[in-house]
Scaffold this motif. Structure first.
Motif, short mmCIF file in Angstrom:
data_model
loop_
_atom_site.label_atom_id
_atom_site.label_comp_id
_atom_site.label_asym_id
_atom_site.label_seq_id
_atom_site.Cartn_x
_atom_site.Cartn_y
_atom_site.Cartn_z
N LEU A 184 12.95 -20.48 18.02
CA LEU A 184 11.76 -20.13 17.26
C LEU A 184 10.79 -19.36 18.13
O LEU A 184 10.69 -19.60 19.34
N ARG A 204 4.47 -16.48 15.38
CA ARG A 204 3.89 -15.36 14.64
C ARG A 204 2.46 -15.11 15.14
O ARG A 204 1.87 -15.98 15.80
N SER A 252 1.78 -19.60 13.42
CA SER A 252 2.93 -20.29 12.85
C SER A 252 4.20 -19.83 13.55
O SER A 252 4.18 -18.88 14.35
N ARG A 253 5.32 -20.48 13.28
CA ARG A 253 6.56 -20.17 13.98
C ARG A 253 7.64 -19.72 13.00
O ARG A 253 7.66 -20.15 11.84
N ARG A 254 8.50 -18.87 13.48
CA ARG A 254 9.61 -18.36 12.66
C ARG A 254 10.91 -18.48 13.45
O ARG A 254 10.93 -18.29 14.67
N VAL A 257 14.20 -17.09 14.94
CA VAL A 257 14.62 -15.74 15.30
C VAL A 257 16.10 -15.66 15.64
O VAL A 257 16.69 -14.57 15.62
#
Length: 267
Positions: A94, A97, A101-103, A105
Motif C-alpha cells: 500500500l 494518497r 488515505s492508502r491505496r 499498488v
C-alpha cells in the motif's frame, strides 16, 4: 550511492513499513518503481509468512495495481488458502494518497506445495546456459538512473538470426532490505521483471510497453546470485502484447515467466 532497495522502518499494526530508495526507480519514469523491487519485497513477506510450513513456492504472480511511488510503502502477507499440501499466500503493498488515505499498488500471490523426492524422474526442458561474451550495449536504457544501477546486466552476443530470443545474465548488486540476508528466490525476484526489457520487440524511443503483471513458475528453486533470462516479446494488433521468458541459474533451467503488456505509441 545506492546501498539497498528498501529500508525497514518498523511496524504499523498488521503492516511492515519500508522506505523505498532511489534503487527502485523505473527506467520508464523515475517517479515510479520498477516492477522487480516490489515483487522481491512481497516475495520476502511471503517467505517470512510461510517459514516453518514445510512448503515451497512453485509460482509467484505479481499484479501491479497502480503507479508505485518511490516513497514509504506498507506491506502485509496472509494465508489466502490454507492447506497441508497446497496453500496460497498473498502479500500486498500500500502507498499513501495525497489526502492521507492508502491505496493498494501491488499484490503478489504464491502457490506453495509440499515437496517430495522426485530426483529419479527429473526432467529439464532446456540444457543449461553458459555465460559468454557480453555485448557492448547492455540495453536500450543505457545511463538511466535508479533500478538499472543496482543490477549487473550482461546481454549476450547473439547470432544474427531473425526472431532469436534475447539472452541476458543478471545479478543484483545490492541487498533487498538494509543488510538483511537476501534469499536466492528474492534475488531472482529482484531481476525477473526485467524480462520485458530484455525481450523487447519494439523501440522504447517510439513505444511504451509497460507490463501489468509478472507470473513466475518454478519447477526448481533458484540457487546463487546469477540468473539468465531468455526472453521474447510478441505484439498484437490492438495495443496488447506478451513477453515470455525461460529462466536459468548457473546450474540450469529453473522455470518460466510471462508478462502482459500495454503497448502505446509515444506522441
Amino acid at each position: 550511492m545506492i546501498e539497498c532497495l528498501f529500508h525497514r522502518r518498523g511496524g504499523d499494526g498488521e503492516f511492515e513499513v519500508f522506505e523505498s530508495t532511489d534503487g527502485t526507480r523505473s527506467n520508464w519514469d523515475p517517479q515510479i518503481q520498477h516492477g522487480s523491487p516490489p515483487l522481491a519485497l512481497l516475495t520476502k513477506a511471503i517467505e517470512e509468512r510461510s517459514a516453518g510450513t514445510g512448503l515451497r513456492i512453485g509460482r509467484l504472480t505479481l499484479d501491479i495495481l497502480g503507479a508505485i511511488p518511490v516513497a514509504p510503502v506498507r506491506v502485509r502477507a496472509w494465508v489466502d488458502r490454507p492447506g497441508a499440501r497446497i496453500s496460497m499466500i498473498a502479500a500486498e503493498m500500500l502507498a499513501d494518497r495525497p489526502d492521507g488515505s492508502r491505496r493498494p499498488v501491488a499484490r503478489v500471490t504464491a502457490w506453495l506445495l509440499a515437496p517430495s523426492d522426485t530426483s529419479d524422474v527429473v526432467t529439464d526442458r532446456y540444457p543449461p546456459l553458459v555465460e559468454g561474451k557480453a555485448a557492448s550495449v547492455a540495453h536500450a536504457w543505457e545511463g538511466a538512473p535508479g533500478y538499472l544501477e543496482t543490477v549487473s546486466w550482461r546481454r549476450q552476443v547473439a547470432p544474427d538470426r531473425l526472431g532469436e530470443s534475447a539472452v541476458v545474465w543478471l545479478s543484483p548488486l545490492v541487498p533487498l532490505v538494509d543488510s538483511e540476508p537476501t534469499t536466492a528466490l528474492q534475488r531472482l525476484a529482484m531481476v525477473v521483471d526485467s524480462a520485458n526489457g530484455i525481450g523487447a520487440a519494439l523501440d522504447p524511443q517510439q513505444f511504451l510497453f509497460m507490463n501489468t503483471d509478472t507470473a513466475v513458475h518454478l519447477h526448481r528453486l533458484p540457487r546463487g546470485s546469477d540468473f539468465a533470462l531468455r526472453a521474447r516479446g510478441s505484439i498484437g494488433p490492438d495495443g496488447i502484447g506478451v513477453t515470455t521468458a525461460e529462466i536459468f541459474d548457473r546450474d540450469g533451467f529453473i522455470g518460466t515467466c510471462a508478462q502482459t503488456l500495454l503497448v502505446q505509441r509515444r506522441v
